[in-house]
Design a protein around this motif. Structure first.
Motif, mmCIF file in Angstrom:
data_model
loop_
_atom_site.group_PDB
_atom_site.id
_atom_site.type_symbol
_atom_site.label_atom_id
_atom_site.label_comp_id
_atom_site.label_asym_id
_atom_site.label_seq_id
_atom_site.Cartn_x
_atom_site.Cartn_y
_atom_site.Cartn_z
ATOM 1 N N GLY A 119 12.626 25.933 -6.283
ATOM 2 C CA GLY A 119 11.626 26.748 -5.589
ATOM 3 C C GLY A 119 10.275 26.059 -5.505
ATOM 4 O O GLY A 119 9.606 26.099 -4.459
ATOM 5 N N LEU A 120 9.859 25.406 -6.585
ATOM 6 C CA LEU A 120 8.579 24.694 -6.575
ATOM 7 C C LEU A 120 8.606 23.507 -5.619
ATOM 8 O O LEU A 120 7.620 23.229 -4.919
ATOM 9 C CB LEU A 120 8.241 24.222 -7.987
ATOM 10 C CG LEU A 120 7.787 25.299 -8.974
ATOM 11 C CD1 LEU A 120 7.668 24.716 -10.379
ATOM 12 C CD2 LEU A 120 6.456 25.901 -8.551
ATOM 13 N N LEU A 121 9.726 22.787 -5.583
ATOM 14 C CA LEU A 121 9.840 21.656 -4.662
ATOM 15 C C LEU A 121 9.807 22.127 -3.209
ATOM 16 O O LEU A 121 9.190 21.488 -2.344
ATOM 17 C CB LEU A 121 11.134 20.876 -4.941
ATOM 18 C CG LEU A 121 11.165 20.094 -6.258
ATOM 19 C CD1 LEU A 121 12.538 19.495 -6.493
ATOM 20 C CD2 LEU A 121 10.113 18.992 -6.260
ATOM 21 N N PRO A 124 2.869 21.735 -7.725
ATOM 22 C CA PRO A 124 4.238 22.280 -7.633
ATOM 23 C C PRO A 124 5.299 21.191 -7.533
ATOM 24 O O PRO A 124 6.378 21.311 -8.110
ATOM 25 C CB PRO A 124 4.185 23.130 -6.357
ATOM 26 C CG PRO A 124 2.753 23.462 -6.171
ATOM 27 C CD PRO A 124 2.000 22.285 -6.674
ATOM 28 N N GLY A 125 4.986 20.108 -6.815
ATOM 29 C CA GLY A 125 5.958 19.023 -6.692
ATOM 30 C C GLY A 125 6.183 18.295 -8.004
ATOM 31 O O GLY A 125 7.314 17.952 -8.351
ATOM 32 N N VAL A 126 5.104 18.051 -8.761
ATOM 33 C CA VAL A 126 5.221 17.361 -10.037
ATOM 34 C C VAL A 126 6.014 18.203 -11.033
ATOM 35 O O VAL A 126 6.973 17.732 -11.652
ATOM 36 C CB VAL A 126 3.829 17.028 -10.603
ATOM 37 C CG1 VAL A 126 3.947 16.472 -12.018
ATOM 38 C CG2 VAL A 126 3.102 16.038 -9.705
ATOM 39 N N VAL A 140 6.158 6.571 -9.407
ATOM 40 C CA VAL A 140 5.884 7.007 -8.036
ATOM 41 C C VAL A 140 4.564 7.769 -7.969
ATOM 42 O O VAL A 140 3.729 7.537 -7.081
ATOM 43 C CB VAL A 140 7.041 7.887 -7.510
ATOM 44 C CG1 VAL A 140 6.654 8.559 -6.194
ATOM 45 C CG2 VAL A 140 8.288 7.045 -7.313
ATOM 46 N N LEU A 141 4.334 8.650 -8.924
ATOM 47 C CA LEU A 141 3.096 9.433 -8.918
ATOM 48 C C LEU A 141 1.882 8.562 -9.238
ATOM 49 O O LEU A 141 0.794 8.790 -8.690
ATOM 50 C CB LEU A 141 3.208 10.583 -9.925
ATOM 51 C CG LEU A 141 4.236 11.652 -9.562
ATOM 52 C CD1 LEU A 141 4.331 12.689 -10.660
ATOM 53 C CD2 LEU A 141 3.876 12.324 -8.244
ATOM 54 N N LEU A 142 2.066 7.581 -10.116
ATOM 55 C CA LEU A 142 0.951 6.663 -10.396
ATOM 56 C C LEU A 142 0.597 5.848 -9.155
ATOM 57 O O LEU A 142 -0.583 5.604 -8.869
ATOM 58 C CB LEU A 142 1.322 5.733 -11.546
ATOM 59 C CG LEU A 142 1.351 6.359 -12.942
ATOM 60 C CD1 LEU A 142 1.858 5.342 -13.958
ATOM 61 C CD2 LEU A 142 -0.017 6.866 -13.340
ATOM 62 N N GLY A 143 1.627 5.425 -8.404
ATOM 63 C CA GLY A 143 1.364 4.703 -7.167
ATOM 64 C C GLY A 143 0.636 5.568 -6.158
ATOM 65 O O GLY A 143 -0.304 5.118 -5.487
ATOM 66 N N ALA A 144 1.051 6.839 -6.073
ATOM 67 C CA ALA A 144 0.367 7.756 -5.160
ATOM 68 C C ALA A 144 -1.077 7.974 -5.587
ATOM 69 O O ALA A 144 -1.982 8.079 -4.749
ATOM 70 C CB ALA A 144 1.122 9.089 -5.124
ATOM 71 N N GLU A 145 -1.301 8.012 -6.902
ATOM 72 C CA GLU A 145 -2.664 8.207 -7.396
ATOM 73 C C GLU A 145 -3.571 7.036 -7.044
ATOM 74 O O GLU A 145 -4.769 7.204 -6.805
ATOM 75 C CB GLU A 145 -2.630 8.399 -8.914
ATOM 76 C CG GLU A 145 -3.986 8.700 -9.527
ATOM 77 C CD GLU A 145 -3.898 8.883 -11.027
ATOM 78 O OE1 GLU A 145 -4.945 9.024 -11.673
ATOM 79 O OE2 GLU A 145 -2.776 8.875 -11.550
ATOM 80 N N LEU A 146 -2.994 5.835 -6.976
ATOM 81 C CA LEU A 146 -3.783 4.654 -6.646
ATOM 82 C C LEU A 146 -4.187 4.629 -5.177
ATOM 83 O O LEU A 146 -5.279 4.175 -4.829
ATOM 84 C CB LEU A 146 -2.996 3.382 -6.982
ATOM 85 C CG LEU A 146 -2.769 3.096 -8.466
ATOM 86 C CD1 LEU A 146 -1.880 1.874 -8.634
ATOM 87 C CD2 LEU A 146 -4.106 2.878 -9.176
ATOM 88 N N PHE A 147 -3.322 5.108 -4.286
ATOM 89 C CA PHE A 147 -3.560 4.974 -2.859
ATOM 90 C C PHE A 147 -4.202 6.195 -2.221
ATOM 91 O O PHE A 147 -4.972 6.068 -1.267
ATOM 92 C CB PHE A 147 -2.244 4.659 -2.141
ATOM 93 C CG PHE A 147 -1.741 3.278 -2.420
ATOM 94 C CD1 PHE A 147 -2.322 2.172 -1.826
ATOM 95 C CD2 PHE A 147 -0.701 3.075 -3.314
ATOM 96 C CE1 PHE A 147 -1.866 0.884 -2.095
ATOM 97 C CE2 PHE A 147 -0.241 1.802 -3.593
ATOM 98 C CZ PHE A 147 -0.824 0.701 -2.975
ATOM 99 N N LEU A 148 -3.912 7.383 -2.738
ATOM 100 C CA LEU A 148 -4.457 8.586 -2.110
ATOM 101 C C LEU A 148 -5.981 8.647 -2.177
ATOM 102 O O LEU A 148 -6.623 8.980 -1.185
ATOM 103 C CB LEU A 148 -3.838 9.836 -2.736
ATOM 104 C CG LEU A 148 -2.385 10.098 -2.317
ATOM 105 C CD1 LEU A 148 -1.861 11.339 -3.027
ATOM 106 C CD2 LEU A 148 -2.277 10.251 -0.809
#
Length: 352
Positions: free
Chosen positions: A255-257, A269-271, A302-310
């Motif tokens: 449900g969260l995804l 919610p995704g995390v 994946v989340l660390l990579g997103a944190e670097l680019f977002l």
């Protein structure tokens, strides 16, 4: 968020990798000790993981036997099968005791008890009531119920014959959901010992010769008992892997995804949904604990990579927005500094 992932990887991935490496080594059958483990929750994937780690501890300590202190209401049948398979194929002797006084080995616990090389119960305990039911607690259709019962009965018959115990007793636990006191179970030949406490059980089993297989006999030495502390990892996993919690966790994670997909950018919610989905797959035996740790590590990367680019994308978007509005500088003008030509032009430019 980074710290959370590092913590999860530490408690799940690293101990499992070490345990898998250690269990590859062969046990020293001349050892003089045993490892004590307590099973006091519902039988689940966490229980199987605990027993696997206990075998690694036995190998590390050069012990040839494992003491399971059982006090459980039962649990997942598929997990029970995996635990029984592990016990029957193990190079370690399993001593299983229903303890403490007032405890019980219900349902799945009663089946595991029959698979142990040596078993027993202390005063004030009981065993039985092993009829399989649906995990949802709903009414089982008659055809499915007969199928489950017949399969479990034939499986338990093979176990009791292997251990030379009372097959009729085991059959009645499944077909009629009968439960017996440990004293009565010992008289009927389902338990090897009925004792007053754990110390008496260990004393009576000391020196007993156990046939692990057709070519290997082990003489039990129970004087040295090394208790195994499962730590935080087991407590967290045992809570999440409880059969009643695992399905709720799976549905909540999905449900969260879905909420994250329909409302992109919320992140939380995704995390949480991703972590919960991995835990629920481990709890339902769809994912091994080791690979569950790998999946957590991959998700963290994946989340660390997103944190670097977002954040960079946000800053670039802010600069583009500033240029679109006429090139006004983002920093304040210093005292005495005159406005530039672009700024004057912006001030006198008529609105459109």
């Amino acid at each position: 968020m980074r710290l959370i992932f590092y913590f999860l990887i530490w408690i799940f991935l690293l101990p499992t990798a070490r345990a898998q490496t250690e269990t590859n080594a062969k046990a020293n059958v001349n050892s003089q000790c045993l490892v004590g483990v307590e099973i006091s929750e519902a039988i689940s994937a966490a229980t199987l993981d605990l027993i696997t780690r206990a075998e690694a501890k036995a190998q590390e300590s050069n012990c040839n036997a494992i003491l399971l202190r059982i006090n459980t209401p039962g649990g997942a049948l598929n997990t029970t099968r995996l635990i029984v398979e592990k016990i029957l194929a193990s190079q370690y002797v399993y001593l299983c005791l229903i303890t403490p006084s007032g405890g019980h080995a219900g349902s799945a616990g009663a089946i595991i008890l029959q698979a142990c090389h040596v078993n027993g119960g202390v005063k004030g305990t009981n065993v039985g009531a092993a009829t399989p039911i649906l995990s949802t607690g709903g009414e089982t259709p008659s055809d499915l119920r007969n199928k489950m019962i017949n399969d479990t009965v034939s499986w338990l018959d093979s176990i009791t014959k292997l251990r030379k115990r009372n097959s009729a007793f085991a059959r009645s636990m499944v077909t009629e959901a009968k439960a017996y006191s440990s004293e009565e179970a010992q008289k009927k030949g389902a338990l090897d010992y009925f004792v007053s406490d754990e110390a008496e059980f260990l004393q009576k089993t000391d020196g007993k010769i156990i046939a692990l297989n057709a070519t290997t006999n082990v003489t039990l030495k129970t004087a040295q008992l090394n208790n195994f502390d499962p730590g935080m990892r087991h407590r967290v996993f045992a809570f999440l892997a409880d059969p009643e919690i695992a399905y709720l966790l799976l549905m909540g994670s999905v449900g969260l995804l879905y909420f994250e997909l329909t409302h992109p950018g919320l992140i939380a919610p995704g995390v949480v949904g991703g972590i919960g989905l991995i835990f629920s797959l481990m709890a339902l035996h769809k994912l091994d604990v080791y690979w569950g740790g790998v999946a957590l590590m991959f998700l963290g990367l994946v989340l660390l990579g997103a944190e670097l680019f977002l954040p960079r994308a946000d800053r670039a978007g802010a600069r583009s927005e500033g240029h679109r509005r006429g090139g006004v500088r983002a920093h304040p003008r210093l005292p005495g500094e005159s406005a530039g030509r672009g700024e004057r032009a912006a001030l006198v430019r008529p609105a459109h």
